[in-house]
Design a protein around this motif. Sequence first.
Motif, PDB file in Angstrom:
ATOM      1  N   ASP A 189     -23.154  16.637  55.849  1.00 47.25           N
ATOM      2  CA  ASP A 189     -22.169  16.876  54.793  1.00 47.25           C
ATOM      3  C   ASP A 189     -22.347  18.268  54.195  1.00 47.25           C
ATOM      4  O   ASP A 189     -21.365  19.004  54.009  1.00 47.25           O
ATOM      5  CB  ASP A 189     -22.321  15.810  53.711  1.00 47.25           C
ATOM      6  N   ALA A 190     -23.599  18.639  53.900  1.00 52.64           N
ATOM      7  CA  ALA A 190     -23.858  19.950  53.307  1.00 52.64           C
ATOM      8  C   ALA A 190     -23.554  21.079  54.293  1.00 52.64           C
ATOM      9  O   ALA A 190     -23.047  22.136  53.908  1.00 52.64           O
ATOM     10  CB  ALA A 190     -25.315  20.027  52.849  1.00 52.64           C
ATOM     11  N   ARG A 232     -25.019  26.094  48.858  1.00 53.20           N
ATOM     12  CA  ARG A 232     -24.916  24.875  49.665  1.00 53.20           C
ATOM     13  C   ARG A 232     -25.764  25.001  50.929  1.00 53.20           C
ATOM     14  O   ARG A 232     -26.327  24.011  51.409  1.00 53.20           O
ATOM     15  CB  ARG A 232     -23.450  24.611  50.028  1.00 53.20           C
ATOM     16  N   ASP A 258     -21.302  21.010  56.740  1.00 50.77           N
ATOM     17  CA  ASP A 258     -19.843  21.147  56.823  1.00 50.77           C
ATOM     18  C   ASP A 258     -19.280  21.822  55.577  1.00 50.77           C
ATOM     19  O   ASP A 258     -18.353  22.645  55.660  1.00 50.77           O
ATOM     20  CB  ASP A 258     -19.198  19.776  57.012  1.00 50.77           C
ATOM     21  N   ASP A 259     -19.827  21.471  54.405  1.00 49.54           N
ATOM     22  CA  ASP A 259     -19.398  22.121  53.167  1.00 49.54           C
ATOM     23  C   ASP A 259     -19.639  23.620  53.238  1.00 49.54           C
ATOM     24  O   ASP A 259     -18.779  24.429  52.844  1.00 49.54           O
ATOM     25  CB  ASP A 259     -20.184  21.561  51.977  1.00 49.54           C
ATOM     26  N   THR A 260     -20.805  23.996  53.714  1.00 47.21           N
ATOM     27  CA  THR A 260     -21.171  25.411  53.790  1.00 47.21           C
ATOM     28  C   THR A 260     -20.215  26.176  54.695  1.00 47.21           C
ATOM     29  O   THR A 260     -19.735  27.267  54.339  1.00 47.21           O
ATOM     30  CB  THR A 260     -22.617  25.566  54.301  1.00 47.21           C
ATOM     31  N   GLY A 320     -17.150  25.335  55.513  1.00 51.72           N
ATOM     32  CA  GLY A 320     -15.834  25.390  54.886  1.00 51.72           C
ATOM     33  C   GLY A 320     -15.765  26.430  53.785  1.00 51.72           C
ATOM     34  O   GLY A 320     -14.774  27.172  53.676  1.00 51.72           O
ATOM     35  N   MET A 321     -16.793  26.482  52.959  1.00 52.46           N
ATOM     36  CA  MET A 321     -16.832  27.475  51.883  1.00 52.46           C
ATOM     37  C   MET A 321     -16.906  28.891  52.440  1.00 52.46           C
ATOM     38  O   MET A 321     -16.249  29.811  51.940  1.00 52.46           O
ATOM     39  CB  MET A 321     -18.040  27.214  50.982  1.00 52.46           C
ATOM     40  N   CYS A 373     -20.896  29.993  46.572  1.00 49.50           N
ATOM     41  CA  CYS A 373     -21.063  28.544  46.722  1.00 49.50           C
ATOM     42  C   CYS A 373     -21.632  28.198  48.090  1.00 49.50           C
ATOM     43  O   CYS A 373     -22.469  27.294  48.217  1.00 49.50           O
ATOM     44  CB  CYS A 373     -19.713  27.843  46.527  1.00 49.50           C
ATOM     45  N   THR A 390     -28.711  22.556  52.311  1.00 47.25           N
ATOM     46  CA  THR A 390     -28.749  22.097  53.703  1.00 47.25           C
ATOM     47  C   THR A 390     -30.153  22.247  54.273  1.00 47.25           C
ATOM     48  O   THR A 390     -30.669  21.358  54.961  1.00 47.25           O
ATOM     49  CB  THR A 390     -27.750  22.894  54.569  1.00 47.25           C
TER      50      THR A 390
END
Length: 258
Positions: free
Chosen positions: A157-158, A177, A160-162, A164-165, A173, A181
């Motif tokens: 999850d982290a 993130r 993928d967040d990274t 995307g950001m 951000c 991770t």
Amino acid sequence: MLSVSFYEKVLAVIAAVPAQSVWISGSVVEHLGNAASDVDVFVAVEDRAAASVLPLTKINGNFDILISFVEGRRVDYEFWSQDEILRIAARLHAIPLNDAGKNILNQLSGSDTDFVHRLKTGWPVMDKARFNEIQSWFDFNFYKDYLVANTILYVDDAFDDTVGMFDNKDIDCAALRARFTVEMSVDVLLYSNGITNDKAKYRIKKLKTLGESNDFAKDVYNRFWQLQSKIPGSLKGKIAYIQDALKFSSEIIESVQH
């Protein structure tokens, strides 16, 4: 380690309780704490009423707590009923680890994981035979596998967040993130090596200890310290940091999975 007289005084505080077994656990037993660290004492009782003879400090949903001081050192007593211990064991072994279609995220609560780890690493000071029997209710290898699988979900999850950001040019951000991770990836490595203490405050110490007998963990420790201690201030530095952090995370997870 604590003295024999200290343990005798610890037991004297709860002498009125009909305990089935008592064990010491926590940072002191695991050699993670220091001279000022609290001492954690776990008391197995037949039912919760057994602890009512004491002036309890706190009554939780699953267990009761008494805070006392022995030789000037804080001692936290947790009283766990047999039924609650069995319920935790049942919840653990019902987790569908081998079913990819089932959700396993956070199937155990924080108090559940804390109890299982403290039982796994505990040192019995009263009725060792009963303590061993309680331990036998739990498959600690299965518990380790659960922690690994559960934490990999946080890593994914982290990660993928990274990404995307980063793609959205939200670099600040993304950098923070990415650091998270890395932290979760290190936890996966620790869990996979049987280090099931989930306290983040001891992460670096646990990793350093593992590195004393594991060359890969030693390399991870050195790189983790660099990634954990400082995120560059410049845009170019942050971008390089994010890329390095994600690469580092991928290497750890690949190593664990293989």
